[in-house]
Design an enzyme around this catalytic site. Structure first.
Site, PDB file in Angstrom:
ATOM      1  N   GLU A 164       0.814  -1.222   0.000  1.00  0.00           N
ATOM      2  CA  GLU A 164       0.000   0.000   0.000  1.00  0.00           C
ATOM      3  C   GLU A 164       0.845   1.270   0.000  1.00  0.00           C
ATOM      4  OE1 GLU A 164      -3.079   0.107   2.923  1.00  0.00           O
ATOM      5  OE2 GLU A 164      -3.932  -1.816   2.329  1.00  0.00           O
ATOM      6  N   GLU A 351      -4.727  -8.799   1.301  1.00  0.00           N
ATOM      7  CA  GLU A 351      -5.363  -8.401   2.563  1.00  0.00           C
ATOM      8  C   GLU A 351      -6.851  -8.199   2.368  1.00  0.00           C
ATOM      9  OE1 GLU A 351      -3.975  -4.916   4.764  1.00  0.00           O
ATOM     10  OE2 GLU A 351      -1.901  -5.500   4.339  1.00  0.00           O
TER      11      GLU A 351
HETATM   12  C1  FCB Z   1      -4.131  -1.972   5.601  1.00  0.00           C
HETATM   13  C2  FCB Z   1      -2.689  -2.119   6.025  1.00  0.00           C
HETATM   14  C3  FCB Z   1      -2.480  -3.096   7.140  1.00  0.00           C
HETATM   15  C4  FCB Z   1      -3.584  -3.024   8.181  1.00  0.00           C
HETATM   16  C5  FCB Z   1      -4.936  -3.070   7.523  1.00  0.00           C
HETATM   17  C6  FCB Z   1      -6.086  -3.031   8.504  1.00  0.00           C
HETATM   18  O1  FCB Z   1      -4.317  -0.746   5.008  1.00  0.00           O
HETATM   19  O2  FCB Z   1      -1.900  -2.530   4.942  1.00  0.00           O
HETATM   20  O3  FCB Z   1      -1.215  -2.869   7.687  1.00  0.00           O
HETATM   21  O4  FCB Z   1      -3.421  -1.908   8.975  1.00  0.00           O
HETATM   22  O5  FCB Z   1      -5.074  -2.029   6.624  1.00  0.00           O
END
Ligand code: FCB
Length: 445
Positions: A164, A351
């Protein structure tokens, strides 16, 4: 609800990041990161990552836990300042040893190691030299990546150059992430330099000729929609946000080459255009083995909503005018990756997960988190549909294995499928963890 089976070989994992789980911030020669410094700034009342989940000392327990749940892959991140405490120069052997033990233990337990090279925790020593705003960062980052590849090249299945990258924008332009600066011109240079780091790292990786490892990048996509689909001002606003403050900042240079017209016009208008050297965009646009998608939700924009006033440079990071979760956005996002960004490489959901504030165990010591199960299930349903329609998604990493240090929200927001009692470090699998374990074992639900 029907039955959802995923293709054979679909990879089920969990994800974490060094700053969020490791702790041991000052142990065994580790150097400070910008998050350590940021959370300890005088006057800033933030939780700190000093101890977090103490995974540095408890990785064996956490890996045993994953094994019990049937988790097939673990996405963790390397802490740059644990390996190179000053960011460059002297390598910290104890840091390398830790990751060697972690990776070894994962493999012994049949869990595939997948690693993020950079998950927001720049060595503080490098921030003092300008951090990502200094083009020298490309050299610094390559030095770090070189150490990682030399030591662990083939041990990692999936290498992720960056997690990210928008966090750099949030940390350098908006100030609510580390390093806490509010300077959009500087931030735009940081983004450009970060993209160069990525491109050069991919080239370096190729020169290692690692037969078993693959490389990619993780970019989160929070797609902005016009809240009123036929309203020209909402449409314009959503497009503007996607291109200038959202995923477009990264996906355009990574996959189409160069910055989009909309972003160029915006940067010129405000005088934010970074210094770009000949060849930069070729460097940035490297062929990748896979793309990591972090998907959480969508954002709805309404031009005349008082909460979303006119887009001002540096500071208007909008939140949605709608409440709740928009799961279907995942299908649009996967379609967009293919159609707009011409992506024809495998995708991993690196994620996805669900936050809660308080999840105390009941009298029997059980933790009921039906909303998390509901959310993950709905996302998986959309994912399944998208795959039926041709999206080439190879795996899903749930965020997160453990409740952990959630950046500026500290320990107040919990994403884990396992509860962590931060006083005792006791781990308790939540209902969602038991449910996810079933999903993995039956490759669907
Ligand atoms: C994302 C991040 C991760 C975590 C999640 C909830 O944006 O990459 O580190 O904080 O959110």
């Amino acid at each position: 609800m029907g039955e959802y089976k995923f293709p054979e070989g679909f990879l089920w994992g969990t994800a974490t990041a060094a700053a969020q789980v490791e702790g041991a911030a000052l142990e065994d020669g580790r150097g400070l990161s910008i998050w350590d410094a940021f959370c300890h700034l005088p006057g800033v009342q933030l939780d700190t990552p000093d101890v977090a989940c103490d995974q540095y000392h408890r990785y064996e327990e956490d890996i045993a836990l994953m094994k019990r749940l049937g988790v097939q892959a673990y996405r963790f991140s390397f802490s740059w300042s644990r390996i190179l405490p000053e960011g460059t120069g002297k390598v910290n052997q104890a840091g390398l040893d830790y990751y060697r033990r972690l990776i070894g233990c994962l493999k012994q337990n049949g869990i595939r190691p997948c690693a993020t090279i950079y998950h927001w925790d720049l060595p503080y020593a490098l921030q003092l030299k300008g951090g990502f705003g200094n083009r020298e960062i490309v050299k610094w980052y390559l030095e770090y990546v070189n150490v990682l590849l030399k030591n662990f090249g083939n041990d990692i299945d999936l290498w992720i150059t960056f997690n990210e990258p928008i966090a750099v924008y949030v940390g350098y332009a908006l100030g609510f992430f580390a390093p806490g600066l509010k300077d959009e011109k500087y931030a735009r240079q940081c983004i450009h330099n970060l993209l160069l780091c990525h491109g050069e790292a991919v080239k370096l990786f190729r020169s290692f000729h690692l037969p078993k490892a693959q490389i990619g990048i993780t970019v989160d996509v929070w797609h902005h929609y016009p809240n009123r689909p036929d309203h020209p001002a909402d449409i314009a606003m959503a497009r503007h946000q996607n291109e200038t403050q959202g995923y477009g900042m990264f996906l355009h240079p990574l996959f189409l080459g160069g910055y989009s017209d909309e972003l160029n016009a915006y940067m010129e208008k405000w005088g934010f255009t970074p210094e770009i050297q000949p060849g930069d965009f070729e460097t940035i646009r490297q062929p990748l083995d896979f793309y990591g998608l972090n998907f959480y939700n969508a954002i709805f924009d309404q031009a005349d909503d008082p909460r979303q006033m006119d887009v001002q440079p540096g500071g208007n990071f909008q939140t949605s005018v709608r409440e709740g979760y928009d799961y279907e956005a995942l299908q649009d996002v996967l379609r967009m990756l293919k159609e707009k960004y011409q992506l024809n490489i495998p995708i991993y959901i690196t994620e996805n997960g669900f936050p809660q504030t308080d999840e105390a165990p009941d009298e029997k010591g059980e933790i009921h988190d039906p909303a998390r199960i509901e959310c993950v299930k709905n996302v998986l349903i959309q994912l399944h549909k998208a795959m039926e329609n041709g999206a080439d998604v190879r795996g899903y990493f749930l965020w997160s294995l453990l409740d952990n240090f959630e950046w500026t929200a500290g320990y107040s927001i919990r994403y884990g499928i396992t509860r962590v009692d931060f006083d005792t470090q006791k781990r308790t699998v939540k209902d969602s963890g038991k449910w996810y374990s079933q999903v993995i074992r039956s490759n669907g639900f």
